[in-house]
Structure formats: structure tokens, C-alpha cells
Design an enzyme around this catalytic site. Structure first.
Site, PDB file in Angstrom:
ATOM      1  N   PRO A  87       0.838  -1.205   0.000  1.00 26.29           N
ATOM      2  CA  PRO A  87       0.000   0.000   0.000  1.00 26.29           C
ATOM      3  C   PRO A  87       0.874   1.257   0.000  1.00 26.29           C
ATOM      4  O   PRO A  87       1.900   1.313   0.695  1.00 26.29           O
ATOM      5  CB  PRO A  87      -0.788  -0.116   1.320  1.00 26.29           C
ATOM      6  CG  PRO A  87      -0.622  -1.531   1.770  1.00 26.29           C
ATOM      7  CD  PRO A  87       0.680  -1.994   1.233  1.00 26.29           C
ATOM      8  N   HIS A  88       0.481   2.274  -0.768  1.00 26.76           N
ATOM      9  CA  HIS A  88       1.232   3.528  -0.824  1.00 26.76           C
ATOM     10  C   HIS A  88       0.360   4.596  -1.468  1.00 26.76           C
ATOM     11  O   HIS A  88      -0.692   4.297  -2.055  1.00 26.76           O
ATOM     12  CB  HIS A  88       2.523   3.357  -1.623  1.00 26.76           C
ATOM     13  CG  HIS A  88       2.286   2.945  -3.051  1.00 26.76           C
ATOM     14  ND1 HIS A  88       2.074   1.625  -3.399  1.00 26.76           N
ATOM     15  CD2 HIS A  88       2.201   3.656  -4.207  1.00 26.76           C
ATOM     16  CE1 HIS A  88       1.877   1.545  -4.711  1.00 26.76           C
ATOM     17  NE2 HIS A  88       1.940   2.765  -5.217  1.00 26.76           N
ATOM     18  N   ALA A  89       0.803   5.845  -1.380  1.00 32.92           N
ATOM     19  CA  ALA A  89       0.124   6.967  -2.029  1.00 32.92           C
ATOM     20  C   ALA A  89       1.182   8.018  -2.340  1.00 32.92           C
ATOM     21  O   ALA A  89       2.368   7.841  -2.027  1.00 32.92           O
ATOM     22  CB  ALA A  89      -0.973   7.533  -1.116  1.00 32.92           C
TER      23      ALA A  89
END
Length: 682
Positions: A597-599
Site C-alpha cells: 500500500p502507498h500513495a
């Protein structure tokens, strides 16, 4: 015989025919004393040939017309007398020489051509055969045929293209190709072929990659020699049928007609394959071909594996398509190329190279092709350029252009590096050296080029891949010359010129390197963020174990919790990571039951960090059993690049089936830390 530097000075004098002395010695990075020495050596040679000498008057170089005409008429003989071919060049020239031979060749031909012994010829022939192995071609000798190549015509031609691509990056390559042709009483018709191909490029809206076009011109001349000898290629009927539907097939037939050669479908098909491998792809609003879909998949996969989100994905797809379309045809038809920058790319961009290789694995499986490292290198340059894109300042004064004949990927990397260094300039996209020669000087103020050019405007010679110190030195040089800073830092080249006036330098390259370090090392350390290794980020307190968790959203929240606690991220970052999955789907899954997960950094990243959550019972992204995830590795990146080293190391770990199994079987934090440490190399 002229020394290496004097020989190069002579070639550049004949190539550029400069008038202004100061401009010319700056371009060659020579001192006045060095240039005077070179001219004395050149004039001794010219006088010995009955020519008038080159004269220097004030700041002007006066080259007699008879010297220029003598060069045009005799440059190949000059090459023969002045060049000493190294071992690799001899191997390549023996191959090309044999490919276009008009008569049986013996040891004597090669002894006479290179001025070497019979034993050296025998050793070189063995090296030729080692070079040929991957192409299923062998160099043999019989009394009747002499030295000749054994194998299919298609394999021989592909082998020659590889040989041409290697010789092409050698100094004075054009003269060496001319030498090869004239040794067999053929003329190097490069200019004629180039003009005809440029005519078709304009007429049919193709865009040739300049470096590939050069190689194709030499190959095409050699193929035409083979066609005159009735040596034809065999192409499968299904392949011919496939190629006949391409616009490039029509153009290939017209090229053959224009030059007076056969339009047999199999020969035209072979040329079509070559054209497809040297023409950039172009994206139009209505384009929906399979290659465009694959290009989109590569960009999306790159975002997933690099754990970044590109600001303008459509632009990234468009520019990648320009490069990937010809690369796809080269890979599909096994057209060889040589990436002269490969070693440097793997060293300077090792981590990005690792990530790109991983991105391409599914593409290899889907297309059932092997992507050579030379092509991976070009794609690495391409993505490196995309990562360096920064917003440009609105204050644009100087009109700057870039000349880079190395293809779209090198050009993009270089263009984006220069735009980030000089955002205040108005930039023109990369030109070929051919197009630059026909450009009105009134349309630009500055030129940045990887090759030497003739222009009255300021010209900055740069390498396709610049080190941090080279970038800093370039910035100081350009700002000083464009008066964009109140004082001027001397460059290492300027200091070298001053030192040469008063001292003899025994090791100029070492001195220049020392000056660069003294002038710019501090800046380099300040401008280049340290890239931590995997064990620096995935520390004990950031690793968690759980038996199971209620839903996938809670799993992401739990995985990110250590980063929230140590103030690496805000709650907004967690919300956006979850929102991204809801909007874009399970793109964060990068392997079997592994998700990252990342942004984007602007959504709440305070400092670089990584955390890991391992579940005994997998969670299902978007509540779908098809999206099972057992290990969540949350990444908080501060930009597009600082995390790449650690990410490349994580990629290697996850790509190793045995180590991945160890990770899945880990029961303690120490088990995971031991694995992480194994892949954490500075």
C-alpha cells in the site's frame, strides 16, 4: 603517424571546418598550447603530402581549400595509414569484410589489411567465431571459398547489424565503414541512402531513431551488395503475410525500387522488419492497438512496482509508446542492438534497473519474448527521465534546445535532467543532428548536445548520463555564461586551461577529477539525498504479526500504524491509500499474496518509512477472494527516487522463490530482519 589527440583534432578540423579558433579549442577542451602542438603535427603530415599547411591568424583558423579537397578524396587511405585497429575492431571488421567479399579471402588479405601476423589472424578468427555463436553463424575456411560465413542469410544479416552497432560507437566510425567498403572496391553511399530515407520519412510521416537509422544505412548498403550476388533471405510465409499489412512494407518496396534493387516479397519483408525497429511509435486519440494496451500495462506496472503515482500518466504512456513500439519489433524479430550506455546505466541507476527488469517479466511471459538487457537499459533511462520531471518555472528567457541522436529514451532522460537543472529556459524537444544542421540559428539561444556540432551559439557538450558533480558544474558554467548569477564559479575545464599555461600536467584526467571534487563535492552531497537500504527502513519496531484481521481496510490501517506512531505519516495518508485501492483496484498486489500500500507524498508523508504486517489468515482486497493478501508492506515515500534502493532490494527478495517462502514461513521479527539484512547492500 599522428598521435591519438592530434588525429582527432585533424578529423574535427575536416569535419567542422571551423573559422574561430577560441570556439574550436573550447569544443575540443584543448589549451592553446595543445592545439598549437596538434597543428604542427598535422602540418608536418600535410607538407609531406605536398599540401599547404593550416595557418592560424589572430583568432582565425585558415584551412586551405586544397587540404579540404585532399581530405574528401583521400580520407579512407588516410584512415588506413593512420588508424591502428584494436582487437575488438579487428573482429568486427573481419566479419563485415567477409560478409561483402567479392573474392575468396585468405590469411594474407587480413594480414595486409591490419598489418598483423598470420598467428594473430588465426587468433582473431577464433574470436570471430566466439562472437558469432549466439547468432548460429560460423566463420569457416576452404581452399575453394577461402574464409566465408556459414549459416542462414537472415542470421548472417542480424549478426552484421550487431557488428555494425558495435563499430558505430567507435571513434571515427564513418571513416572505418568507408574503409571496409573501399577494401572490396565498393563506395560508401551513406549520404545518398540517408537522403532517400529522409525523403520517405517526410512523405510517409515516419520518425526515424537517428542512431538506429545510421546502423540501418550501413546494413542496407551491405544487403544490396549481397542481393547483387543473388544471396537472398528466407522468411516464413505467415510472417510475410503479417508484414504485408504494414505501411512500412509499402515503404520498403519503394525504397528498393528507388535504389534499383529487388522487390521480392521476402527481401522487402526483411527490410520491413528493420524499418519497424527504427521508427518511433506515435499515439493518436483514436489509436487502440495492442501495443498501446501493453504500453499502458507497463506504465501501470511500473507505478505499482516503484510504489509511485506519476503526475501525468497519459503523457508517460504516450512517450513510452514512442520508444516501446520499435523496441517491441526488435525483440519480436530478434533484431540486435548495442546499448553503449548499458554498463553506465547499470552502475548509475542500478536500483531503477532492478525494478524495471521486474516490471518487464510479465510482459516477457505475455508476448513470449526475451527482453535483452540492452533494451532494459533504454527503458530504465526512459523511466528515470519520467521520475525526474519537475514543474517548470513560468519565467522563461533563453531558448534552449537539445541534440541527442541516441533515441527517444536517452533523449527523454537527458531532456528531463536539463529541464530540472534549468527550469527557467524555454526548451525545444530533442533534435537529431541531421535536423539541427538544417535549423535556423535565429530560432535558439543555447545548445546542449551529446555530439560535437558546428554553431555560433553557445554549445554545451554533455554526456547522456551525467554524474551529480557534472550536473553541478554544468549549472555553474551555464549560469556564468548567461549572467544568471552575480558571480562566476570557475569550472574544472577553465582551471585546467589556466594550469596548462604555466605547468606540464602528467595526469590531466586525474587532475580534472580532483578539481571537480574540490569544487563541487559539497554541493553534490547536499543536492543528492542519501538512499537508505532496506534494513534502514524495515526495522524491528515496524514489523507486526497477527493471526487475522476483520477486513482489508483495517489491514492497511494496521500495517501503517508503526509509521503513524513514529510520525512518518499522517492519518490522511492512510485514508488515501485505502481510497486508491477503492478507486484503482487491487494494483498494490505485486506478487503472490504480497501487497505494498502507498500513495503520493503530498498526501501526508513526513519522512521516508516502511512497515510490514504479516497475517496467518489472508485478507481479501475489495472483499474478493481473488485478491488474497498475507503480507502488507506499507511504504511512505518522500519523492519518486529516495526509496528506490530499498525498494529494489525488496524486489530482489520477493523475486527469489526460496527467500519468499522463508518470508511467508517467518514466525518472529528476527526471522524477517535476518532476511532483510541479507538483501541490504550499501
Amino acid at each position: 603517424m599522428l598521435e591519438s589527440r592530434s588525429l582527432n583534432t585533424y578529423f574535427q578540423l575536416m569535419k567542422l571546418k571551423p573559422v574561430q579558433l577560441s570556439w574550436f579549442i573550447d569544443m575540443l577542451n584543448l589549451s592553446g598550447r595543445q592545439f598549437q602542438y596538434d597543428v604542427e603535427k598535422i602540418n608536418n603530415y600535410l607538407i609531406g603530402e605536398g599540401m599547404s599547411p593550416i595557418r592560424i591568424s589572430n583568432d582565425r583558423i585558415l584551412i586551405p581549400t586544397e587540404v579540404i579537397n585532399f581530405w574528401k578524396d583521400n580520407n579512407t587511405d588516410f584512415t588506413t595509414n593512420q588508424f591502428s585497429f584494436d582487437q575488438e575492431e579487428r573482429v568486427i571488421i573481419i566479419l563485415l569484410y567477409t560478409f561483402i567479399r567479392r573474392e575468396p579471402l585468405s590469411n594474407f588479405h587480413f594480414q595486409n589489411t591490419f598489418g598483423i601476423s598470420k598467428n594473430t589472424v588465426s587468433a582473431d578468427v577464433k574470436r570471430v567465431n566466439r562472437f558469432c555463436i549466439d547468432f548460429r553463424v560460423e566463420m569457416r575456411y576452404t581452399r575453394e571459398q577461402g574464409y566465408h560465413l556459414k549459416g542462414s542469410e537472415e542470421d548472417k544479416r542480424n549478426l552484421m547489424l550487431k557488428a555494425i552497432s558495435i563499430l558505430k560507437v567507435k571513434p571515427h566510425a564513418h571513416e572505418k565503414f568507408t574503409f571496409i567498403f573501399q577494401q572490396q572496391q565498393f563506395e560508401n553511399q551513406y549520404d545518398l541512402y540517408q537522403q532517400i530515407l529522409k525523403d520517405f520519412e517526410q512523405q510517409y510521416s515516419f520518425t526515424f531513431i537517428e542512431e538506429r537509422l545510421d546502423e540501418f544505412i550501413y546494413l542496407l548498403q551491405m544487403i544490396h551488395i549481397r542481393q547483387r550476388q543473388q544471396k537472398r533471405v528466407l522468411i516464413y510465409p505467415d510472417t510475410v503475410s503479417f508484414l504485408e499489412k504494414k505501411k512500412a512494407f509499402i515503404v520498403s518496396g519503394l525504397i528498393q525500387q528507388r535504389l534499383g534493387y529487388t522487390t521480392h516479397p521476402e527481401e522487402v519483408s526483411f527490410l520491413t522488419i528493420q524499418l519497424l525497429g527504427i521508427c518511433q511509435g506515435e499515439v493518436s486519440p483514436t489509436r487502440t492497438d495492442t501495443l498501446l494496451e501493453i504500453t499502458e500495462q507497463i506504465v501501470v506496472s511500473f507505478e505499482r512496482y516503484a510504489c509511485i503515482q506519476l503526475l501525468d500518466r497519459n503523457k508517460a504512456i504516450e512517450t513510452l509508446y514512442l520508444h516501446f513500439k520499435p523496441a517491441y519489433y526488435r525483440m519480436l524479430f530478434k533484431i540486435p542492438i548495442t546499448n553503449a550506455l548499458l554498463a553506465e546505466i547499470k552502475e548509475e541507476h542500478h536500483d531503477l534497473f532492478t525494478v524495471v527488469k521486474e516490471v518487464l517479466k510479465p510482459i516477457e511471459e505475455m508476448l513470449n519474448i526475451k527482453i535483452p538487457e540492452d533494451e532494459v537499459g533504454f527503458l530504465t533511462l526512459h523511466f528515470g527521465g519520467l521520475l525526474k520531471l519537475d514543474s517548470e518555472s513560468q519565467s522563461k528567457v533563453f531558448r534552449a534546445l537539445i541534440v541527442c541522436p541516441n533515441g527517444i529514451s536517452s533523449s527523454i532522460m537527458l531532456e528531463n535532467q536539463l529541464k530540472s537543472l534549468f527550469p527557467q529556459f524555454h526548451w525545444t524537444s530533442s533534435l537529431s543532428s541531421y535536423d539541427f544542421q538544417h535549423l535556423d540559428e535565429a530560432k535558439y539561444d543555447l545548445v546542449f548536445s551529446t555530439v560535437l556540432l558546428k554553431t555560433k551559439k553557445p554549445l554545451y557538450m554533455i554526456r547522456p548520463i551525467m554524474s551529480e558533480m557534472e550536473k553541478n558544474e554544468l549549472v555553474q558554467t551555464v549560469k556564468g555564461m548567461t549572467l544568471q548569477q552575480p558571480y562566476h564559479y570557475p569550472t574544472s575545464d577553465e582551471l585546467m586551461k589556466i594550469i596548462r599555461q604555466y605547468a606540464d600536467i602528467k595526469q590531466p584526467e586525474l587532475l580534472k577529477s580532483a578539481l571537480q571534487h574540490a569544487l563541487f563535492q559539497k554541493d553534490s552531497l547536499n543536492t543528492r539525498r542519501k538512499q537508505p537500504v532496506l534494513k534502514d527502513l524495515l526495522i524491528e519496531e515496524n514489523i507486526q504479526f497477527m493471526d487475522e484481521i476483520e477486513n482489508w481496510k483495517d489491514a492497511i490501517k494496521k500495517a501503517a500504524e508503526p509509521l503513524l506512531v513514529n510520525d512518518s505519516i499522517t492519518n490522511q495518508y492512510i485514508d488515501v491509500m485505502i481510497e486508491n485501492v477503492e478507486t484503482m483496484g487491487p494494483y498494490i498486489i505485486i506478487g503472490e499474496q504480497i501487497a505494498i500500500p502507498h500513495a503520493r507524498p503530498e498526501f501526508g508523508v513526513k519522512k521516508l518509512g516502511m512497515s510490514l504486517l504479516k497475517l496467518k489468515k489472508s485478507a481479501h482486497l475489495l472483499n474478493s477472494e481473488a485478491n488474497q493478501v498475507e503480507i502488507f508492506i506499507c511504504l511512505a515515500a518522500i519523492d519518486n527516487q529516495t526509496h528506490l534502493k530499498a525498494l529494489a532490494q525488496l524486489t530482489k527478495l520477493l523475486s527469489d522463490p526460496i527467500k519468499l517462502q522463508y518470508l511467508k514461513e517467518a514466525e518472529t521479527k528476527q526471522d524477517i530482519l535476518d532476511l532483510v539484512s541479507e538483501f541490504s547492500v550499501q
